[in-house]
Design a protein around this motif. Sequence first.
Motif, PDB file in Angstrom:
ATOM      1  N   ASN A  89       0.828  -1.207   0.000  1.00  0.00           N
ATOM      2  CA  ASN A  89       0.000   0.000   0.000  1.00  0.00           C
ATOM      3  C   ASN A  89       0.863   1.259   0.000  1.00  0.00           C
ATOM      4  O   ASN A  89       0.579   2.213  -0.735  1.00  0.00           O
ATOM      5  N   MET A  90       1.893   1.279   0.818  1.00  0.00           N
ATOM      6  CA  MET A  90       2.775   2.444   0.874  1.00  0.00           C
ATOM      7  C   MET A  90       3.527   2.611  -0.439  1.00  0.00           C
ATOM      8  O   MET A  90       3.636   3.726  -0.964  1.00  0.00           O
ATOM      9  N   ARG A  91       4.034   1.521  -0.977  1.00  0.00           N
ATOM     10  CA  ARG A  91       4.764   1.563  -2.251  1.00  0.00           C
ATOM     11  C   ARG A  91       3.874   2.122  -3.354  1.00  0.00           C
ATOM     12  O   ARG A  91       4.279   2.988  -4.123  1.00  0.00           O
ATOM     13  N   PHE A  97       2.706   9.301  -6.851  1.00  0.00           N
ATOM     14  CA  PHE A  97       3.266  10.641  -6.935  1.00  0.00           C
ATOM     15  C   PHE A  97       4.443  10.688  -7.928  1.00  0.00           C
ATOM     16  O   PHE A  97       5.116  11.698  -8.051  1.00  0.00           O
ATOM     17  N   GLY A  98       4.685   9.574  -8.570  1.00  0.00           N
ATOM     18  CA  GLY A  98       5.769   9.510  -9.544  1.00  0.00           C
ATOM     19  C   GLY A  98       7.128   9.189  -8.955  1.00  0.00           C
ATOM     20  O   GLY A  98       8.133   9.265  -9.636  1.00  0.00           O
ATOM     21  N   VAL A  99       7.139   8.801  -7.684  1.00  0.00           N
ATOM     22  CA  VAL A  99       8.395   8.439  -7.029  1.00  0.00           C
ATOM     23  C   VAL A  99       8.650   6.955  -7.266  1.00  0.00           C
ATOM     24  O   VAL A  99       7.794   6.128  -6.974  1.00  0.00           O
ATOM     25  N   GLU A 100       9.805   6.660  -7.796  1.00  0.00           N
ATOM     26  CA  GLU A 100      10.143   5.242  -8.019  1.00  0.00           C
ATOM     27  C   GLU A 100      11.519   4.937  -7.534  1.00  0.00           C
ATOM     28  O   GLU A 100      12.347   5.736  -7.370  1.00  0.00           O
TER      29      GLU A 100
END
Length: 100
Positions: A89-91, A97-100
């Motif tokens: 869920n957190m991932r 938000f576009g954070v990878e």
Amino acid sequence: MLKKDLLELCLLQLLDGGDKYGYEVLTPLRAAFPDTQESAIYALLRGLGKSGLTSWYMAPGGGGPDRKYYRITSAGQARLEEMRDQWRNMRDAIASFGVE
């Protein structure tokens, strides 16, 4: 999830693959989290045992002294599944938000 939670998740995941002695969990955790003290990992192992998420036993250690082996309990497996869901869920939330 905070670092302690991530360490707990990784530790339970390691033990889900089979019983391991302290150094066998310490080595990959220190590689993944190099700024984590050895004593913090052993403290986490003790805490998981007190919570009933892991147990331990002594067994011969390959020609040396006996080793303390840790194993995940059924309560630990349930906690691991819970933590895996939280991680996913957190991932997914962070990825949105576009954070990878």
